[in-house]
Design an enzyme around this catalytic site. Structure first.
Site, short mmCIF file in Angstrom:
data_model
loop_
_atom_site.label_atom_id
_atom_site.label_comp_id
_atom_site.label_asym_id
_atom_site.label_seq_id
_atom_site.Cartn_x
_atom_site.Cartn_y
_atom_site.Cartn_z
N ASP A 13 -7.22 -2.07 11.78
CA ASP A 13 -6.39 -0.94 11.39
C ASP A 13 -6.75 0.19 12.37
O ASP A 13 -7.79 0.13 13.03
CB ASP A 13 -6.74 -0.56 9.94
N ASP A 15 -6.00 4.19 11.91
CA ASP A 15 -6.44 5.46 11.31
C ASP A 15 -7.66 5.23 10.41
O ASP A 15 -7.58 4.50 9.43
CB ASP A 15 -5.31 6.07 10.46
N GLY A 63 -2.98 4.19 4.07
CA GLY A 63 -2.72 2.87 4.65
C GLY A 63 -1.30 2.37 4.54
O GLY A 63 -0.91 1.45 5.23
N ARG A 66 4.93 5.16 5.90
CA ARG A 66 5.28 6.54 5.53
C ARG A 66 6.10 6.65 4.24
O ARG A 66 5.70 7.32 3.28
CB ARG A 66 6.06 7.17 6.70
N SER A 141 1.26 3.16 10.80
CA SER A 141 1.74 4.42 11.36
C SER A 141 2.75 4.25 12.49
O SER A 141 2.55 3.46 13.40
CB SER A 141 0.56 5.25 11.85
N ASN A 143 3.05 6.61 14.43
CA ASN A 143 2.39 7.39 15.47
C ASN A 143 1.29 6.60 16.16
O ASN A 143 0.52 7.16 16.95
CB ASN A 143 1.78 8.67 14.87
N ASP A 199 -9.90 0.42 6.43
CA ASP A 199 -10.58 1.46 5.64
C ASP A 199 -9.83 1.82 4.36
O ASP A 199 -10.32 2.60 3.56
CB ASP A 199 -10.80 2.73 6.47
C1 BG6 Z 1 -1.50 4.95 7.89
C2 BG6 Z 1 -2.28 6.10 7.33
O1 BG6 Z 1 -2.20 4.36 8.93
O2 BG6 Z 1 -0.23 5.35 8.35
C3 BG6 Z 1 -1.46 6.87 6.31
O3 BG6 Z 1 -3.44 5.60 6.71
C4 BG6 Z 1 -0.12 7.24 6.90
O4 BG6 Z 1 -2.12 8.03 5.90
C5 BG6 Z 1 0.58 5.99 7.38
O5 BG6 Z 1 0.62 7.90 5.93
C6 BG6 Z 1 1.96 6.26 7.97
O6 BG6 Z 1 1.85 7.03 9.14
P1 BG6 Z 1 3.03 7.69 9.92
O7 BG6 Z 1 2.36 8.26 11.14
O8 BG6 Z 1 4.03 6.64 10.27
O9 BG6 Z 1 3.63 8.72 9.04
MG MG Z 2 -6.63 3.31 7.83
#
Ligand code: BG6
Ligand code: MG
Length: 265
Positions: A13, A15, A63, A66, A141, A143, A199
């Site tokens: 993972d 984040d 995790g 979104r 994510s 991002n 995590d």
């Molecule tokens: C996960 C994070 O990796 O990604 C979450 O643990 C987050 O907190 C999720 O909300 C979605 O991320 P994003 O950047 O697509 O909004």
């Molecule tokens: Mg994580």
């Protein structure tokens, strides 16, 4: 190349495992949800109960992709709003609009504060790479790619299955195991020969459902028990405790022999 080791791939993972961005996400979620809950108090007279890290973020949002995170938290408060569409403007009163609002807050912090990594994770990744083990990053994510680019780590992974790829391939997000199994499928590695490092509660649930060889939980948030109860085979506070690739191999073998009596070769 990797014949000295019993596992063939490690899927991380991002984040909270590779980068210290889990708290950036958590802060952005709190900002957005508290503003929304205050608006509901004003408009509907619902008493404001703040979004908290332990009771809201960790069980419902951490995790997950979104919009799944938004939906899951709103459900926990019995708040019903339309799902909307990912193209909704930030702040629109839909699941997607709220998620997009949070993304603005997340990117503001990212821009101002940058990204830090966990040195012990990077050390292990480098060791695995040298040994020829397949390396995957499986993050909910959208991002993920820009975050990894900021710390110059994108190139090190043999497969990246993130929020953007998941949307393209229509994968179920964590706690379903799809993004981890997709990484294994890309490698042509059996799930039982792969290690998952996570995590989040939703992430170790995915590790358990996918029947991977080993699911390691990293308790960054004093949440060892939640990770153990939700599917982690073993929990550490930091990957430093693993003892490098040799330690990881020993743990992989020990766990597989203890639980199945079979040697995974
Ligand atoms: C996960 C994070 O990796 O990604 C979450 O643990 C987050 O907190 C999720 O909300 C979605 O991320 P994003 O950047 O697509 O909004
Ligand atoms: Mg994580």
């Amino acid at each position: 190349m990797n014949s000295n080791f019993s596992f063939k791939a490690v899927i991380f993972d991002m984040d909270g495992v590779i980068t210290k961005t889990a708290l950036t996400h958590a802060a952005a979620w709190k900002k957005m949800f508290d503003e929304y809950l205050l608006k509901r108090e004003k408009e509907h007279g619902e008493p404001f109960a703040e979004f908290t890290h332990a009771a809201d973020y960790l069980p419902y949002v951490d995790g997950k992709p979104r919009y799944k995170g938004v939906q899951s938290f709103l459900d926990s408060r019995a708040i019903q709003i339309p799902f909307g569409d990912p193209s909704d403007s930030p702040g629109t009163e839909t699941v997607c609009g709220l998620g997009n609002q949070k993304n603005i807050a997340f990117n503001e912090v990212l821009e101002n504060e940058g990204v830090e990594v966990y040195p012990s994770t990077i050390a292990l990744i480098n060791e695995l790479k040298k040994a020829g083990i397949k390396l995957g990053v499986a993050s909910s994510s959208k991002n993920c790619k820009p975050v990894l680019e900021r710390v110059d780590l994108l190139h090190i992974f043999d497969a990246r299955v993130d929020g953007v790829v998941s949307a393209e391939l229509d994968l179920h997000g964590k706690p379903e195991p799809d993004i981890f199994t997709t990484a294994c499928d890309i490698f042509g590695v059996k799930y039982a020969q792969a290690i998952v490092v996570e995590d989040a509660v939703s992430g170790v649930q995915a590790g358990k459902k996918g029947k991977f060889g080993l699911t390691i939980g990293i308790a960054r948030e004093n949440n060892r028990i939640e990770l153990e109860e939700n599917g982690a085979d073993l929990v550490v506070e930091d990957l430093e405790e693993i003892g490098g690739i040799k330690g990881l191999n020993d743990l992989f073998l020990k766990f597989n022999q203890e639980t199945t009596g079979n040697k995974i070769i």
